[in-house]
Design an enzyme around this catalytic site. Structure first.
Site, short mmCIF file in Angstrom:
data_model
loop_
_atom_site.label_atom_id
_atom_site.label_comp_id
_atom_site.label_asym_id
_atom_site.label_seq_id
_atom_site.Cartn_x
_atom_site.Cartn_y
_atom_site.Cartn_z
N LYS A 22 14.62 20.67 -22.88
CA LYS A 22 15.20 21.48 -21.79
C LYS A 22 16.18 20.65 -20.97
CE LYS A 22 12.71 22.01 -17.79
NZ LYS A 22 13.43 21.61 -16.58
N ASN A 23 15.76 19.45 -20.56
CA ASN A 23 16.58 18.68 -19.63
C ASN A 23 17.77 17.99 -20.29
OD1 ASN A 23 14.98 19.59 -17.62
ND2 ASN A 23 13.82 17.70 -17.34
N ARG A 92 17.22 24.60 -10.01
CA ARG A 92 17.97 23.58 -9.31
C ARG A 92 19.05 22.93 -10.18
NH1 ARG A 92 18.15 18.74 -8.25
NH2 ARG A 92 18.49 18.06 -6.11
N CYS A 116 12.01 22.36 -2.97
CA CYS A 116 11.34 23.12 -4.02
C CYS A 116 9.90 22.67 -4.06
CB CYS A 116 12.04 22.95 -5.36
SG CYS A 116 11.72 21.40 -6.15
N ARG A 121 14.59 18.04 -2.47
CA ARG A 121 15.39 17.53 -3.59
C ARG A 121 16.87 17.59 -3.22
NH1 ARG A 121 13.18 20.10 -9.04
NH2 ARG A 121 14.35 18.43 -10.02
N ASP A 304 7.49 13.70 -14.94
CA ASP A 304 7.25 14.99 -15.59
C ASP A 304 5.98 14.99 -16.45
OD1 ASP A 304 9.46 16.05 -14.39
OD2 ASP A 304 10.76 15.89 -16.14
N ARG A 396 9.66 28.79 -18.03
CA ARG A 396 10.93 28.13 -17.68
C ARG A 396 11.18 26.92 -18.58
NH1 ARG A 396 11.57 26.09 -11.85
NH2 ARG A 396 13.28 25.17 -13.01
N1 EPU Z 1 17.55 12.11 -4.96
C1 EPU Z 1 18.18 11.92 -3.76
N2 EPU Z 1 19.49 12.34 -3.63
C2 EPU Z 1 20.16 12.92 -4.66
C3 EPU Z 1 19.51 13.10 -5.88
C4 EPU Z 1 18.20 12.70 -6.01
O1 EPU Z 1 17.60 11.40 -2.82
O2 EPU Z 1 21.34 13.27 -4.46
C5 EPU Z 1 16.14 11.67 -5.14
C6 EPU Z 1 15.20 12.86 -5.37
O3 EPU Z 1 14.82 13.46 -4.15
C7 EPU Z 1 14.05 12.21 -6.10
C8 EPU Z 1 14.76 11.11 -6.92
O4 EPU Z 1 16.04 10.94 -6.33
O5 EPU Z 1 13.17 11.61 -5.19
C9 EPU Z 1 14.95 11.43 -8.39
O6 EPU Z 1 15.49 12.73 -8.55
P1 EPU Z 1 16.51 13.11 -9.69
O7 EPU Z 1 17.81 13.45 -9.09
O8 EPU Z 1 16.47 12.09 -10.77
O9 EPU Z 1 15.86 14.47 -10.25
P2 EPU Z 1 16.68 15.64 -10.87
O10 EPU Z 1 17.89 15.13 -11.55
O11 EPU Z 1 16.84 16.71 -9.87
C10 EPU Z 1 15.60 15.62 -13.24
C11 EPU Z 1 14.82 16.58 -14.10
C12 EPU Z 1 13.43 16.76 -13.49
C13 EPU Z 1 12.74 15.38 -13.44
C14 EPU Z 1 13.62 14.39 -12.66
C15 EPU Z 1 13.07 12.98 -12.67
C16 EPU Z 1 16.55 17.97 -15.02
C17 EPU Z 1 17.20 19.30 -15.09
N3 EPU Z 1 15.53 17.83 -14.16
O12 EPU Z 1 15.67 16.20 -11.95
O13 EPU Z 1 12.70 17.60 -14.37
O14 EPU Z 1 11.49 15.50 -12.83
O15 EPU Z 1 14.94 14.35 -13.21
O16 EPU Z 1 12.94 12.51 -13.95
O17 EPU Z 1 16.93 17.07 -15.74
C18 EPU Z 1 11.09 19.23 -14.98
O18 EPU Z 1 11.61 19.28 -16.09
O19 EPU Z 1 9.98 19.77 -14.73
C19 EPU Z 1 11.77 18.51 -13.91
C20 EPU Z 1 11.47 18.70 -12.61
#
Ligand code: EPU
Length: 417
Positions: A22-23, A92, A116, A121, A304, A396
């Site tokens: 998915k990701n 998101r 969320c 996030r 995850d 999802r």
């Molecule tokens: N963060 C910030 N500022 C930003 C972006 C992130 O402070 O601008 C912080 C977040 O709050 C968090 C940390 O950085 O504490 C890591 O977040 P990240 O941005 O890596 O998460 P994401 O990109 O929103 C993806 C996956 C998530 C997975 C995370 C961590 C996708 C679509 N989603 O989310 O997947 O948990 O990386 O590996 O790739 C899931 O599949 O269930 C899922 C939630």
């Protein structure tokens, strides 16, 4: 809304085929916006989130031809530049259209995602990165607006590693003028897979899989054909399924090297893990032993997989401490596991889990995808019947979960609520 009714106590046995990630599929689909030529993706999982991004891309003017497990996207007719609130709030990852839209069309308007179920996030790092590349960013009625005549290469150091932040800026930088260096970039396999697709589209990217990624912008990108990597979290979920039910499962079509942190934790817990070339066999003869787990960006133990591992630890011999370091509030499964007789105490970002010999079936529900997966795993191991509500969370992110579990001998049924 459907629910899953699980009769626990059956050991999972047999073979299961893992779906595309998915990701990895979501950013790959957003990348189609970078070119007017067709981008064809294979091994695309049939999931709620994939349907949501198709809805979003179609809303922007992308033509999507959806096959059995493939999709061809043509972004030649894009005439909308807004990711609306109703889509961003359900998924998101919709923010992944931001970088490509600004880079190719010079404008984007994307609803701010807000919080969320797994905590706040923010996307501040996506935005400050684009600003460094010359975009003008403003906020209007809950929407972020980004404008730029042409993005310029820049040196961007992320405060924390962000997966979709790295992906958004990598896509934007591919069409920018000059060289962009991303420091403290995410090293997740999904980032590497996106870079492989962008490379096929003509992007010049170096250092992928390390924390410093260098992108030399080009004028145009072309179409490409790309196969999405296997889903490591789905794979890990089946690994825990084998372990928690004392079963013996071979997971085919996966990439064991993406699961080393999970494999070694399971082995430490006394679970058998055998790696094949593109398969993993996982078995357990008795209860696991308690082990300590700390989530960390890749190659560490994935956040995850934290909820699923907690379900296993809830039935393990001894005590384990599970520490969540990536997200602030990713323990919504704990209260539900408690209703099934688990013994867990949360202090700050650590969960102290004392294993019990048997969980007890109960009606449960969770507010996010991986938390729901952990409740399904707990239900498979519990005595009696577990009903997991709000299955749309699972839909999802897991393709045909109950069909795959049925194939492994589980007693599981989807019923309308
Ligand atoms: N963060 C910030 N500022 C930003 C972006 C992130 O402070 O601008 C912080 C977040 O709050 C968090 C940390 O950085 O504490 C890591 O977040 P990240 O941005 O890596 O998460 P994401 O990109 O929103 C993806 C996956 C998530 C997975 C995370 C961590 C996708 C679509 N989603 O989310 O997947 O948990 O990386 O590996 O790739 C899931 O599949 O269930 C899922 C939630």
């Amino acid at each position: 809304m459907d629910k899953l009714v699980i009769k626990g106590g059956v050991s999972l046995r047999g073979e299961v085929e893992v779906s595309g990630a998915k990701n990895a599929a979501l950013p790959a689909m957003a990348a189609c916006l970078l070119t007017d030529a067709p981008v064809s993706l294979e091994r695309v999982p049939r999931l709620g989130d994939v349907r949501t991004i198709i809805t979003l891309l179609s809303h922007l003017g992308v033509r999507a031809d959806v096959g059995q497990d493939s999709v061809t996207l043509r972004a030649a007719g894009v005439d909308q530049f807004e990711a609306p609130y109703r889509l961003v709030k359900t998924m998101r990852a919709s923010v992944l259209v931001l970088g490509p839209l600004v880079a190719r069309f010079g404008r984007a308007r994307v609803s701010l995602p807000g919080g969320c179920a797994i905590g706040p996030r923010p996307i501040n790092l996506h935005l400050s990165g684009l600003e460094k590349m010359g975009a003008e960013i403003s906020l209007d009625a809950g929407y972020v607006e980004a404008k730029a005549s042409r993005l310029k290469g820049a040196r961007i150091a992320f405060d924390v590693q962000t997966v979709t932040g790295t992906e958004n800026l990598m896509m934007a930088a591919s069409l920018a003028d000059g060289v962009t260096v991303l420091e403290n970039a995410a090293c997740e396999p999904e980032v590497t897979d996106l870079a492989a697709l962008l490379g096929r589209m003509g992007a010049r990217i170096d250092g992928v899989g390390t924390s410093t990624i260098t992108i030399e912008g080009v004028e145009n990108l072309q179409g490409a054909l790309h196969e999405v990597i296997p889903d490591r979290i789905e794979t890990g979920t089946f690994m825990v399924g084998a372990a928690i039910t004392g079963g013996d499962v071979t997971i085919n079509g996966c990439l064991p090297r993406h699961l080393e942190a999970v494999s070694s934790k399971l082995q430490e817990a006394g679970v058998g893990v055998e790696e094949g070339d593109r398969s993993l066999r996982v078995w357990a003869d008795g209860p696991a032993h308690g082990v300590h787990v700390r989530t960390h960006p890749y190659p560490g133990f994935a956040t995850d997989m934290q909820a699923q591992m907690m379900a296993l630890m809830a039935t393990a011999e001894g005590t384990s401490v599970i520490t969540e370091t990536v997200f602030d509030n990713r323990f919504t499964h704990v209260n539900e596991l408690l209703r099934m007789g688990a013994n867990i105490k949360v202090v700050g970002n650590a969960a102290f889990v004392r294993g019990v010999p048997r969980l007890l079936g109960a009606p449960v529900m969770a507010t996010d995808l991986r938390a729901s997966a952990s409740l399904v795993l707990a239900g498979l191991a519990a005595s009696g019947v577990t009903t997991v509500s709000r299955v749309y969370h699972l839909d999802r992110g897991y393709e045909a979960l109950e069909r795959k579990l049925l194939g492994l001998g589980a007693s599981i049924e989807r019923v309308p609520e």
